[in-house]
Design an enzyme around this catalytic site. Structure first.
Site, PDB file in Angstrom:
ATOM      1  N   GLU A  58       0.954  -1.230  -0.077  1.00  0.00           N
ATOM      2  CA  GLU A  58       0.171   0.235   0.044  1.00  0.00           C
ATOM      3  C   GLU A  58       0.989   1.257  -0.015  1.00  0.00           C
ATOM      4  O   GLU A  58       1.753   1.462   0.908  1.00  0.00           O
ATOM      5  CB  GLU A  58      -0.918   0.223   1.113  1.00  0.00           C
ATOM      6  CG  GLU A  58      -1.865   1.324   1.157  1.00  0.00           C
ATOM      7  CD  GLU A  58      -2.451   1.538   2.566  1.00  0.00           C
ATOM      8  OE1 GLU A  58      -2.445   0.970   3.461  1.00  0.00           O
ATOM      9  OE2 GLU A  58      -3.346   2.600   2.432  1.00  0.00           O
ATOM     10  N   ASP A  83       5.260   4.504   3.528  1.00  0.00           N
ATOM     11  CA  ASP A  83       5.072   6.043   3.589  1.00  0.00           C
ATOM     12  C   ASP A  83       6.197   6.609   4.267  1.00  0.00           C
ATOM     13  O   ASP A  83       7.106   5.938   4.839  1.00  0.00           O
ATOM     14  CB  ASP A  83       3.868   6.492   4.435  1.00  0.00           C
ATOM     15  CG  ASP A  83       3.164   7.752   4.276  1.00  0.00           C
ATOM     16  OD1 ASP A  83       2.059   7.957   3.805  1.00  0.00           O
ATOM     17  OD2 ASP A  83       3.820   8.846   4.607  1.00  0.00           O
ATOM     18  N   ASP A 132      -1.272  12.268  -2.787  1.00  0.00           N
ATOM     19  CA  ASP A 132      -1.246  13.690  -2.929  1.00  0.00           C
ATOM     20  C   ASP A 132      -1.342  13.949  -4.557  1.00  0.00           C
ATOM     21  O   ASP A 132      -0.648  13.189  -5.163  1.00  0.00           O
ATOM     22  CB  ASP A 132      -0.021  14.285  -2.458  1.00  0.00           C
ATOM     23  CG  ASP A 132       0.166  14.050  -0.778  1.00  0.00           C
ATOM     24  OD1 ASP A 132      -0.664  14.806  -0.123  1.00  0.00           O
ATOM     25  OD2 ASP A 132       1.055  13.540  -0.628  1.00  0.00           O
ATOM     26  N   LYS A 136       0.056  21.021  -9.574  1.00  0.00           N
ATOM     27  CA  LYS A 136       1.061  21.938 -10.424  1.00  0.00           C
ATOM     28  C   LYS A 136       1.529  20.910 -11.430  1.00  0.00           C
ATOM     29  O   LYS A 136       2.121  20.067 -11.262  1.00  0.00           O
ATOM     30  CB  LYS A 136       1.847  22.601  -9.692  1.00  0.00           C
ATOM     31  CG  LYS A 136       1.619  23.886  -9.038  1.00  0.00           C
ATOM     32  CD  LYS A 136       2.696  24.516  -8.335  1.00  0.00           C
ATOM     33  CE  LYS A 136       2.192  25.590  -7.395  1.00  0.00           C
ATOM     34  NZ  LYS A 136       3.470  26.087  -6.567  1.00  0.00           N
ATOM     35  N   ASP A 168     -10.065  10.970  -4.536  1.00  0.00           N
ATOM     36  CA  ASP A 168     -10.945  11.731  -4.903  1.00  0.00           C
ATOM     37  C   ASP A 168     -10.718  12.986  -5.653  1.00  0.00           C
ATOM     38  O   ASP A 168     -11.687  13.465  -6.159  1.00  0.00           O
ATOM     39  CB  ASP A 168     -11.259  12.804  -3.423  1.00  0.00           C
ATOM     40  CG  ASP A 168      -9.800  13.570  -3.139  1.00  0.00           C
ATOM     41  OD1 ASP A 168      -8.667  12.623  -2.977  1.00  0.00           O
ATOM     42  OD2 ASP A 168      -9.774  14.699  -3.131  1.00  0.00           O
TER      43      ASP A 168
HETATM   44  C1  LIG Z   1      -3.421  12.444   1.381  1.00  0.00           C
HETATM   45  S1  LIG Z   1      -2.185  11.478   2.255  1.00  0.00           S
HETATM   46  C2  LIG Z   1      -3.106   9.867   2.241  1.00  0.00           C
HETATM   47  C3  LIG Z   1      -2.812   8.726   3.363  1.00  0.00           C
HETATM   48  C4  LIG Z   1      -3.706   7.547   3.370  1.00  0.00           C
HETATM   49  N1  LIG Z   1      -3.564   6.843   2.169  1.00  0.00           N
HETATM   50  C5  LIG Z   1      -5.140   7.932   3.707  1.00  0.00           C
HETATM   51  O1  LIG Z   1      -5.745   7.634   2.719  1.00  0.00           O
HETATM   52  O2  LIG Z   1      -5.347   8.232   4.628  1.00  0.00           O
HETATM   53  C6  LIG Z   1      -0.837  11.107   1.127  1.00  0.00           C
HETATM   54  C7  LIG Z   1       0.512  10.229   1.839  1.00  0.00           C
HETATM   55  O3  LIG Z   1       1.330   9.990   0.885  1.00  0.00           O
HETATM   56  C8  LIG Z   1       2.564  10.110   1.520  1.00  0.00           C
HETATM   57  N2  LIG Z   1       3.562  10.486   0.326  1.00  0.00           N
HETATM   58  C9  LIG Z   1       3.354  11.377  -0.422  1.00  0.00           C
HETATM   59  N3  LIG Z   1       4.521  11.230  -1.371  1.00  0.00           N
HETATM   60  C10 LIG Z   1       5.330  10.337  -0.981  1.00  0.00           C
HETATM   61  C11 LIG Z   1       6.205   9.744  -1.538  1.00  0.00           C
HETATM   62  N4  LIG Z   1       7.057  10.085  -2.615  1.00  0.00           N
HETATM   63  N5  LIG Z   1       7.036   8.615  -0.628  1.00  0.00           N
HETATM   64  C12 LIG Z   1       6.420   8.440   0.370  1.00  0.00           C
HETATM   65  N6  LIG Z   1       5.333   8.910   0.883  1.00  0.00           N
HETATM   66  C13 LIG Z   1       4.639   9.832   0.378  1.00  0.00           C
HETATM   67  C14 LIG Z   1       2.495  11.255   2.591  1.00  0.00           C
HETATM   68  O4  LIG Z   1       3.366  11.124   3.514  1.00  0.00           O
HETATM   69  C15 LIG Z   1       0.930  11.030   2.890  1.00  0.00           C
HETATM   70  O5  LIG Z   1       1.044  10.218   4.420  1.00  0.00           O
END
Ligand SMILES: C[S@@+](CC[C@H](N)C(=O)[O-])C[C@H]1O[C@@H](n2cnc3c(N)ncnc32)[C@H](O)[C@@H]1O
Length: 229
Positions: A58, A83, A132, A136, A168
Site C-alpha cells: 500500500e 509512507d 497527494d 501543479k 477523490d
Molecule cells: C493524502 S495522504 C493519504 C494517506 C492515506 N492513504 C489515507 O488515505 O488516509 C498522502 C500520503 O502520501 C505520503 N507520500 C506522498 N508522497 C510520498 C512519497 N514520494 N514517498 C512516500 N510517501 C509519500 C504522505 O506522507 C502522506 O501520508
C-alpha cells in the site's frame, strides 16, 4: 499533532519489530529495533514473513488502514504499508500489533526508492490510496501514477502484477487513465468515477482517514484498476 508527540512516535517506531526504516534514502539499508541493520531486498518472504505468499504494497499508506484491513481479510497474503511519515506509520503499526497481524510490515521511505528495497518481481499487487494529487504541472512527475513511477514499479513487480488507485481527485483520476493507456507495458482493467454509486466489493469499501474526510465534504471517490502486460 504537537511536535513533542510526533518526536515521541518517531522514537517509538525505531523499536517496533514490524517497522523498517530507511534512514539514508536509496542506500538499500533498512533498520529495525533501533539500529539493527537489515537487508530485505529479495528477502521479504524468507526473512520477515517466513512464507512464500504474495506481497501486496500500500503506497502513501498514511495510517495503514488498507494494509491492516486487507491483512485481516487475507491471512494468506503479505502486506507492506509504505509512507515517509513516521507518525502516521506509528498508528498503523500499533494497530497491526494489537490485532496480531503477523502478515503486516511497514516501510518508512520515499516511494521513489522502492527498488532499493524490493527485488525485481518481488511484489505482486500495489494499492495507491489517496495519494497527494500534485496539481501543479511542474510537479506532475511526483504523482504516484506518473510515467516516472510506473517505470519504477516495473522494476519490482511480477509480470502479472495488479495495481489499484483510489482517489477523490478528478484530475489525478483522468491523468492516471491517460498515463496507463499511453504506457505500452500497462493495461487499464476497469475504472469508475463514483465507487459508491453502485455495487462495490468489501475491499473497495475500506475507508482510509483521508477518504472519510473527502466523503464528509461530499466528494465522489474514484477507482482505477490496471495491470502489467
Ligand atoms: C493524502 S495522504 C493519504 C494517506 C492515506 N492513504 C489515507 O488515505 O488516509 C498522502 C500520503 O502520501 C505520503 N507520500 C506522498 N508522497 C510520498 C512519497 N514520494 N514517498 C512516500 N510517501 C509519500 C504522505 O506522507 C502522506 O501520508
Amino acid at each position: 499533532m504537537g511536535r513533542k508527540n510526533k518526536l515521541k512516535k518517531f522514537a517509538e517506531i525505531t523499536k517496533f519489530n514490524n517497522v523498517f526504516e530507511a534512514f539514508e534514502l536509496g542506500d538499500g539499508k533498512l533498520y529495525k529495533n533501533f539500529n539493527e541493520k537489515i537487508d530485505l531486498k529479495g528477502k521479504w518472504r524468507k526473512e520477515y514473513f517466513k512464507n512464500q505468499s504474495s506481497i501486496v504494497l500500500e503506497l502513501a499508506c498514511g495510517k495503514g488502514e488498507y494494509t491492516n484491513a486487507m491483512a485481516g481479510k487475507f491471512p494468506d497474503k503479505n502486506f507492506v504499508g509504505v509512507d515517509i511519515k513516521g507518525n502516521r506509520i506509528w498508528k498503523g503499526a500499533v494497530k497491526a500489533r494489537e490485532d496480531n497481524l503477523l502478515n503486516v510490515a511497514f516501510l518508512r521511505t520515499r516511494i521513489e526508492y522502492l527498488d532499493s528495497y524490493f527485488e525485481s518481481g518481488e511484489v505482486n499487487e500495489i494499492w495507491i490510496t489517496f495519494p497527494d494529487p500534485f496539481v501543479k504541472p511542474s510537479k506532475a512527475n511526483r504523482r504516484l501514477t506518473s510515467l516516472y513511477f510506473l517505470d519504477k514499479y516495473k522494476n519490482i513487480t511480477s509480470k502479472d502484477a495488479r495495481f489499484y488507485l483510489k482517489t477523490d481527485d478528478t484530475d489525478l483520476y483522468n491523468f492516471t487513465i491517460a498515463t496507463v493507456q499511453s504506457h505500452p507495458e500497462y493495461r487499464l482493467v476497469s475504472k469508475t468515477s463514483d465507487v459508491y454509486s453502485g455495487e462495490y466489493s468489501d475491499i473497495l469499501g475500506i475507508k482510509t482517514y483521508y477518504e472519510r474526510k473527502h466523503l464528509l465534504k461530499g466528494k465522489k471517490i474514484k477507482f482505477i484498476e490496471f495491470t502489467r502486460q
